[in-house]
Design an enzyme around this catalytic site. Sequence first.
Site, PDB file in Angstrom:
ATOM      1  N   TYR A 142      -0.111  -6.923   5.539  1.00 21.34           N
ATOM      2  CA  TYR A 142      -0.028  -7.263   6.965  1.00 21.34           C
ATOM      3  C   TYR A 142      -0.953  -8.434   7.337  1.00 21.34           C
ATOM      4  O   TYR A 142      -0.810  -9.046   8.384  1.00 21.34           O
ATOM      5  CB  TYR A 142      -0.353  -6.050   7.847  1.00 21.34           C
ATOM      6  CG  TYR A 142       0.683  -4.932   7.760  1.00 21.34           C
ATOM      7  CD1 TYR A 142       1.895  -5.130   7.097  1.00 21.34           C
ATOM      8  CD2 TYR A 142       0.463  -3.692   8.328  1.00 21.34           C
ATOM      9  CE1 TYR A 142       2.844  -4.127   7.002  1.00 21.34           C
ATOM     10  CE2 TYR A 142       1.403  -2.676   8.236  1.00 21.34           C
ATOM     11  CZ  TYR A 142       2.589  -2.906   7.562  1.00 21.34           C
ATOM     12  OH  TYR A 142       3.528  -1.904   7.469  1.00 21.34           O
ATOM     13  N   ASP A 220       6.994   5.803  -4.138  1.00 19.25           N
ATOM     14  CA  ASP A 220       8.334   6.370  -3.947  1.00 19.25           C
ATOM     15  C   ASP A 220       8.315   7.876  -4.204  1.00 19.25           C
ATOM     16  O   ASP A 220       8.913   8.665  -3.470  1.00 19.25           O
ATOM     17  CB  ASP A 220       9.380   5.650  -4.820  1.00 19.25           C
ATOM     18  CG  ASP A 220       8.864   5.307  -6.211  1.00 19.25           C
ATOM     19  OD1 ASP A 220       7.654   5.457  -6.461  1.00 19.25           O
ATOM     20  OD2 ASP A 220       9.677   4.887  -7.059  1.00 19.25           O
ATOM     21  N   ASP A 248       3.908   8.244   8.913  1.00 24.31           N
ATOM     22  CA  ASP A 248       4.968   8.658   9.831  1.00 24.31           C
ATOM     23  C   ASP A 248       5.798   9.797   9.235  1.00 24.31           C
ATOM     24  O   ASP A 248       6.185  10.724   9.944  1.00 24.31           O
ATOM     25  CB  ASP A 248       5.892   7.473  10.178  1.00 24.31           C
ATOM     26  CG  ASP A 248       5.363   6.717  11.394  1.00 24.31           C
ATOM     27  OD1 ASP A 248       4.191   6.954  11.767  1.00 24.31           O
ATOM     28  OD2 ASP A 248       6.111   5.911  11.981  1.00 24.31           O
TER      29      ASP A 248
END
Length: 356
Positions: A142, A220, A248
């Site tokens: 980011y 994953d 999340d």
Amino acid sequence: MEHKKITLLPGDGIGQEVTRSAVQVMKAAAQFSGIEFEFQECLMGGCSYDAHGIPLTDETLQVCFNSDAVFLGAVGGYKWETLPHHLKPEAALLKLRKELGLYTNIRPAKVYEPLIDASTLKRSVVAGVDFVVLRELTGGIYFGTPRGMTAESGWNTMVYAKEEVERIARMGFEIARKRNGRVTSVDKANVLEVSQFWRNVVHEVHKDYQDVQLSDMYVDNAAMQIVRDPKQFDVLLTSNLFGDILSDIAGMITGSLGMLPSASIGAKYSLYEPVHGSAPDIAGQKKANPLAAISSVAMMFAYTFNLKKTSDLIESAIDKTLADGLRTPDIFSEGCKLVTTDEMTDAVIGNLNKVL
Ligand code: NAD
């Protein structure tokens, strides 16, 4: 009596309502914790834009710098949606986190027994789940450069300096020591060099924390395991991008947005806030669920004031209130008692006094 300064940033919409609840619980818990709070409230978000023309002023930042902890409600709302990006209330969130140097975000995934059936997962999978996702917040893809986009291609850079990984790894091991002593470090070391580097550094830091159990997991697989068998985790240690996604997923196994607390911690400062936004659709209607904000207060006692016992008592009071059948509309189900934000808050405080 220890004296602690708390900066309150209620923000917009239900941020104001749930911050009121949080303050009441802080005051109630302070009485038996040997702490005396001094609160200073400042504007941030849309309300700051309306008053000062910007969503976060230097004066507000200064107050935050001078406090022991910051509590944030939520910012944003329809009224400010069309402002230029840098003036939007949400821009203040990024600036605040950056200025306070908050490099760790902690999001618990804890299932309250009375709300198990609100989860989309089976009772047998979620009963007893209690882990935290530790997300690196100020580095990684980011923020990495070069970054950019042309008509033909787009690019970002995932980069971590040694000290950035070291400090969050240390935080992870320290937190695990106060919990169940297990860290799962998440990476994609089979494909990404930056992830192999992350793994190497985490293992190096681990040499100082041999009492904590460390394992590695590819991201994953971690996403799959969180919904398959979330009980296996204690502390999930992740980089910025992976943590964004995994926190999340982890949050949602517990049911409702109105129940999710968070803490962001740096070398000097700490910020506590519910995960949800300002919920303009229900603002001012006494429908906001204050439990995410109240649980964020529990985190403040644990992480900033090192008072894990007080933190646990607040969590027990929340548990008891839910077990008594009280529900705000977002978590309501048949047979329960529908209550307002204030009624829920009063009940938690009542139960807090009882569990003492
Ligand atoms: P939101 O979290 O505000 O609301 C999503 C849905 O969940 C809404 O239906 C809302 O009523 C419900 N909800 C959220 N919190 C609740 C609570 N405590 N009790 C009961 N119901 C609750 O997300 P959104 O609608 O996407 O965003 C609204 C505004 O909030 C936007 O301006 C957004 O940018 C901002 N936002 C701010 C933060 C923050 O301040 N940290 C985080 C997310 C969104």
